[in-house]
Design a protein around this motif. Structure first.
Motif, PDB file in Angstrom:
ATOM      1  N   GLY A   1       4.948  -3.943  -2.380  1.00  0.00           N
ATOM      2  CA  GLY A   1       3.765  -4.145  -1.507  1.00  0.00           C
ATOM      3  C   GLY A   1       2.479  -4.943  -2.264  1.00  0.00           C
ATOM      4  O   GLY A   1       2.908  -5.617  -3.431  1.00  0.00           O
ATOM      5  N   ALA A   2       1.348  -5.496  -1.791  1.00  0.00           N
ATOM      6  CA  ALA A   2       0.490  -6.350  -2.240  1.00  0.00           C
ATOM      7  C   ALA A   2      -0.174  -5.656  -3.527  1.00  0.00           C
ATOM      8  O   ALA A   2      -0.702  -6.444  -4.329  1.00  0.00           O
ATOM      9  CB  ALA A   2      -0.704  -6.437  -1.115  1.00  0.00           C
ATOM     10  N   VAL A   3      -0.314  -4.099  -3.793  1.00  0.00           N
ATOM     11  CA  VAL A   3      -0.851  -3.643  -4.711  1.00  0.00           C
ATOM     12  C   VAL A   3       0.180  -3.441  -6.010  1.00  0.00           C
ATOM     13  O   VAL A   3      -0.213  -2.776  -6.820  1.00  0.00           O
ATOM     14  CB  VAL A   3      -1.569  -2.331  -4.175  1.00  0.00           C
ATOM     15  CG1 VAL A   3      -2.452  -1.671  -5.222  1.00  0.00           C
ATOM     16  CG2 VAL A   3      -2.426  -2.624  -3.124  1.00  0.00           C
ATOM     17  N   ALA A   4       1.325  -4.023  -5.746  1.00  0.00           N
ATOM     18  CA  ALA A   4       2.358  -3.709  -6.821  1.00  0.00           C
ATOM     19  C   ALA A   4       1.885  -3.918  -8.020  1.00  0.00           C
ATOM     20  O   ALA A   4       2.145  -3.379  -9.344  1.00  0.00           O
ATOM     21  CB  ALA A   4       3.431  -4.717  -6.641  1.00  0.00           C
TER      22      ALA A   4
ATOM     23  N   GLU B   1      -4.826  -1.154 -12.759  1.00  0.00           N
ATOM     24  CA  GLU B   1      -3.557  -1.555 -13.169  1.00  0.00           C
ATOM     25  C   GLU B   1      -2.366  -0.687 -12.398  1.00  0.00           C
ATOM     26  O   GLU B   1      -1.206  -0.941 -12.131  1.00  0.00           O
ATOM     27  CB  GLU B   1      -3.454  -1.664 -14.714  1.00  0.00           C
ATOM     28  CG  GLU B   1      -1.938  -2.352 -15.032  1.00  0.00           C
ATOM     29  CD  GLU B   1      -0.788  -1.482 -15.108  1.00  0.00           C
ATOM     30  OE1 GLU B   1       0.371  -1.742 -14.863  1.00  0.00           O
ATOM     31  OE2 GLU B   1      -0.919  -0.386 -15.320  1.00  0.00           O
ATOM     32  N   SER B   2      -2.700   0.685 -12.474  1.00  0.00           N
ATOM     33  CA  SER B   2      -1.751   1.635 -11.961  1.00  0.00           C
ATOM     34  C   SER B   2      -1.957   2.396 -10.667  1.00  0.00           C
ATOM     35  O   SER B   2      -1.441   3.247 -10.454  1.00  0.00           O
ATOM     36  CB  SER B   2      -1.589   2.896 -12.995  1.00  0.00           C
ATOM     37  OG  SER B   2      -1.208   2.414 -14.101  1.00  0.00           O
ATOM     38  N   TYR B   3      -2.750   1.456 -10.071  1.00  0.00           N
ATOM     39  CA  TYR B   3      -3.328   1.967  -8.418  1.00  0.00           C
ATOM     40  C   TYR B   3      -2.096   2.346  -7.766  1.00  0.00           C
ATOM     41  O   TYR B   3      -1.889   3.580  -7.272  1.00  0.00           O
ATOM     42  CB  TYR B   3      -3.991   0.764  -8.131  1.00  0.00           C
ATOM     43  CG  TYR B   3      -4.838   0.940  -6.725  1.00  0.00           C
ATOM     44  CD1 TYR B   3      -4.902   2.166  -5.982  1.00  0.00           C
ATOM     45  CD2 TYR B   3      -5.527  -0.283  -6.224  1.00  0.00           C
ATOM     46  CE1 TYR B   3      -5.687   2.397  -4.943  1.00  0.00           C
ATOM     47  CE2 TYR B   3      -6.351   0.116  -4.820  1.00  0.00           C
ATOM     48  CZ  TYR B   3      -6.234   1.474  -4.376  1.00  0.00           C
ATOM     49  OH  TYR B   3      -7.116   1.428  -3.268  1.00  0.00           O
ATOM     50  N   LYS B   4      -1.106   1.347  -7.673  1.00  0.00           N
ATOM     51  CA  LYS B   4      -0.164   1.751  -6.640  1.00  0.00           C
ATOM     52  C   LYS B   4       0.936   2.889  -7.370  1.00  0.00           C
ATOM     53  O   LYS B   4       1.343   3.624  -6.303  1.00  0.00           O
ATOM     54  CB  LYS B   4       0.782   0.415  -6.563  1.00  0.00           C
ATOM     55  CG  LYS B   4       1.875   0.601  -5.302  1.00  0.00           C
ATOM     56  CD  LYS B   4       1.314   0.785  -3.896  1.00  0.00           C
ATOM     57  CE  LYS B   4       2.367   1.432  -3.205  1.00  0.00           C
ATOM     58  NZ  LYS B   4       3.545   0.857  -2.753  1.00  0.00           N
TER      59      LYS B   4
END
Ligand code: SFD
Ligand code: AMP
Length: 657
Positions: free
Chosen positions: A62-65, A151-154
């Motif tokens: 998805g967008a947060v990749a 950076e690691s949100y997803k």
């Protein structure tokens, strides 16, 4: 034939209660929330089975990749009613205020969870280490946005979703192609069908209800990045319009599909501008160093756009409009003055603090748009020494950022003043029974961003459990036999196998078109006739008539797409979804005879904003058997009273329709 062993897929049929399609922010929110209500039902003796299916791997889909460097919706000390006012103003006066309010009142709890799961959120000096939920003050970029090390949100969000749902209930790398309606009730969804992008296998899931949250649409228009830059875009290229296309083909009503998003971005690398404008307070200017926003302000009056601006306060599309005027009239490039902004910030800093500031400038992009750092490095741009160019990008279709294309949904039942046509059933259910959506899928309520999309997934999950319980004795039955679905999905494979030996050059064949060539054709039509970058976002009725004819031919040719392997099968169906999404966009622009969103697109034959006739939603339905679209106007109802500092256009009465 032996070179192509994938002709006859294994068929896997499964029956569950709730299917989540997509593994992005909205679906992860749904996965996290749904199990709480499933557990509650289990305590009452009802066992509900939930499954999540994603075309990619949830950890990085998805967008947060790539990650993000800000959470753009955190209400905090603000009033959710003001959040509604902000969204309404940014989207030129027409939004579903019930849906926006619903996100605003719930979103903070999601952000608190992200922090609990390990997402680092920037805090003001003195509050480091103090969680938001305990009163820790975030570093705000704007009134609604907060900075994160994302950076690691997803990964973080995916981990929570997986933990809640159980990895055994997650199917990755399956691309859903179609929703199937119920045999006894064509206004009800009964199943979804798709294929594995890794194995020769086709999946059919039957269910009581499903969440369609497959993101927005990218690469519908010819992008600015072509040739050596192909593949670069701002929104994720793997968002292929599946949400809008599958909903439309299932009979669900779409709304505001004319509302594309054209973000102003760092040129070529597509780096977002929010942190630079709001946090670093950088100034944008034309080639001659002029503040074009100030200089062109009076110009907003020419077509009545000023009714939606108050001094420098104006929505995203109007800011674009002022920038585009400069570009059209030859005063480009547009620059963002990063050196002055950094010098101002560094005035009272120690050398160590200055190094930290420089690191932050790079990190803003390393966290979410790494390609922009590539452009800076490749072009020897040090942001503290040299300005960067800004550029309006190619159009995207989405419902969660500063745009609001999407599906028409039922809203919450407890917002005072909600008219009947905003609320007809379960929260976030579309006009098709059992079909729910969230995030980019929900139309007429933009500015949810990552946190709001996750939250909306939670809202939808809760009402899906209620739907499943209310329908516990109902058995889904598909209107078409599985064999017909298999033949349809594997048609590109069959076409290839039947004709591949007719020519010696595998890509040149009178019997088929490659998905790549199909995509080029679609992008050319959209770019040249439906207000893409090559006409500086302008179109008119005649151009749209030509577009319609060409898109219709493309729809015929979609039956001739080939797939020489599973990867191409994925590309074929992605492009089919793009085509249906493009069609919806074009029909909506054709229907709305005004320029409601200058800076996103212009109807050159109707340049004004026409509140008298068009302060309303435009909704559409598609009949996939006849290929016909039907459009209608739907009344907009203002639920939140305007504040004193809102633009004049906001208080103008909506069109009676
Ligand atoms: O800087 C199928 N976004 C930002 N949000 C913020 O909160 N802060 C920011 O900083 C933001 N910015 C930003 C953002 C996005 C991007 C790409 C950049 C910068 C560079 C927006 C948010 O990311 C966005 O609002 C949400 O992610 C939307 O959530 P959702 O769930 O509606 O979409 P998704 O996350 O893209 O997930 C889609 C999923 O569907 C899958 N999928 N699965 C099966 N079958 C199919 N046919 C499918 N088609 C798609 C995908 O794999 C994915 O899992 S900034 O610009 O402002
Ligand atoms: P962006 O990085 O452009 O996606 O923007 C991130 C957030 O900042 C969004 O909420 C935008 O609406 C907001 N934003 C970006 N630029 C500006 C600006 N010049 N003025 C006000 N808000 C902005």
């Amino acid at each position: 034939m032996s070179d192509y062993p994938f002709g006859n897929p294994e068929i896997v049929e499964e029956e569950i209660d709730i299917l989540l399609i997509g593994g992005g922010m909205a679906s992860c929110g749904a996965a996290f929330e749904v199990m709480k209500w499933v557990e509650a039902a289990r305590a009452d003796g009802v066992d509900l089975k939930v499954k999540l299916v994603d075309k990619a791997a949830v950890d990085r889909s998805g967008a947060v990749a790539m990650g993000l460097s800000a959470i753009n919706t955190y209400v905090g000390e603000n009033d959710p009613m003001d959040y509604v006012r902000y969204v309404r103003g940014d989207l030129m006066g027409i939004t579903r205020e019930d849906l926006v309010f619903d996100v605003g009142r719930h979103v903070d709890d999601s952000v608190h969870n992200f922090e609990k799961w390990g997402l680092p959120i920037w805090k003001q000096p003195g509050d480091e280490g103090k969680p938001l939920k305990d009163g820790g003050k975030p570093v705000r970029t704007g009134r609604w946005q907060i900075m994160i090390n994302g950076e690691s949100y997803k990964w973080i969000v995916a981990e929570a979703a997986k933990k809640a749902l159980g990895s055994e209930n997650i199917q990755e790398r399956v691309f859903i192609v179609r929703l199937e309606v119920d045999r006894n009730d064509p206004t009800r969804v009964a199943a979804a069908a798709g294929f594995s992008v890794r194995e020769n296998r086709l999946y059919v899931y039957k269910f009581k209800c499903c969440l369609l949250a497959a993101g927005g649409a990218v690469n519908v228009f010819r992008p600015r990045s072509v040739g050596e830059g192909t593949g670069r875009a701002w929104y994720p290229v793997w968002n292929a319009g599946s949400t809008y296309a599958m909903a439309a083909e299932c009979g669900a009503e779409l709304t505001l599909m004319e509302n594309r998003f054209v973000p102003a971005r760092f040129k070529d690398g597509y780096g977002p501008v929010g942190a630079w404008f709001l946090l670093f307070k950088a100034q944008a200017m034309n080639a001659f160093g002029e503040d074009y926003q100030k200089k062109n302000y009076e110009d907003l009056k020419t077509y009545g756009y000023d009714a939606y601006a108050v001094g420098p306060k104006m929505g995203t599309c109007l800011r674009n409009h002022l920038m585009m005027k400069e570009l059209k009239e030859g005063r480009g490039p547009i620059f963002i003055d990063t050196p002055s902004a950094m010098a101002r910030l560094a005035e009272n800093m120690t050398p160590e603090e200055i190094r930290h500031l420089e690191a932050e400038a790079w990190e803003d992009f390393l966290d979410m748009t790494i390609g922009q750092c590539g452009v800076w490095a490749g072009e020897n741009i040090e942001p503290d020494k040299q300005m960067s160019e800004l550029m309006p990008t190619e159009p995207y279709l989405l419902g969660s950022h500063a745009g609001c294309a999407g599906i028409w949904c039922s809203g919450p039942e407890d917002v005072p003043g909600t008219p009947d046509h905003y609320h007809w059933g379960y929260n976030r259910m579309t006009t098709i029974k059992g079909l729910f959506t969230a995030g980019d899928g929900v139309g007429a309520s933009g500015h949810k961003f990552s946190s709001g999309s996750f939250t909306e997934g939670r809202i939808a999950a809760k009402s899906m459990v209620k739907f499943a319980l209310d329908n516990r004795d109902w058995k889904p039955e598909m209107a078409r036999p599985v064999e017909a679905i298999v033949e349809e999905i594997y048609r590109p494979v069959r076409t290839f196998l039947a004709h591949k030996d007719y020519t010696t050059a595998i890509d040149v064949n009178p019997h088929y078109i490659t998905p790549k060539m199909f995509q080029f054709r679609l992008q050319k039509v959209m770019d040249e006739y439906v207000a893409g970058v090559s006409t500086m976002y302008q179109t008119n009725a005649k151009m749209l008539e030509v577009a319609e004819r060409k898109l219709e031919m493309l729809r015929e040719d979609s039956l001739k797409m080939r797939a020489k392997d599973l990867h191409e099968l994925l590309r074929a169906w992605e492009n089919y979804h793009r085509l249906i999404t493009a069609f919806a966009h074009m029909k909506h622009i054709q229907f709305r005879e005004e320029s409601r969103y200058p800076g996103y697109y212009y109807r050159a034959d109707f340049m004004e904003i026409d509140d008298k006739n068009w302060k309303c939603f435009v909704n559409s339905t598609f009949d996939r058997h006849t290929g016909k679209w039907q459009l209608r106007r739907v009344p907009y109802v203002q639920l939140v009273i305007p504040a004193n500092d809102e633009p004049e256009g906001i208080s103008r009465p909506a069109s009676p329709v």
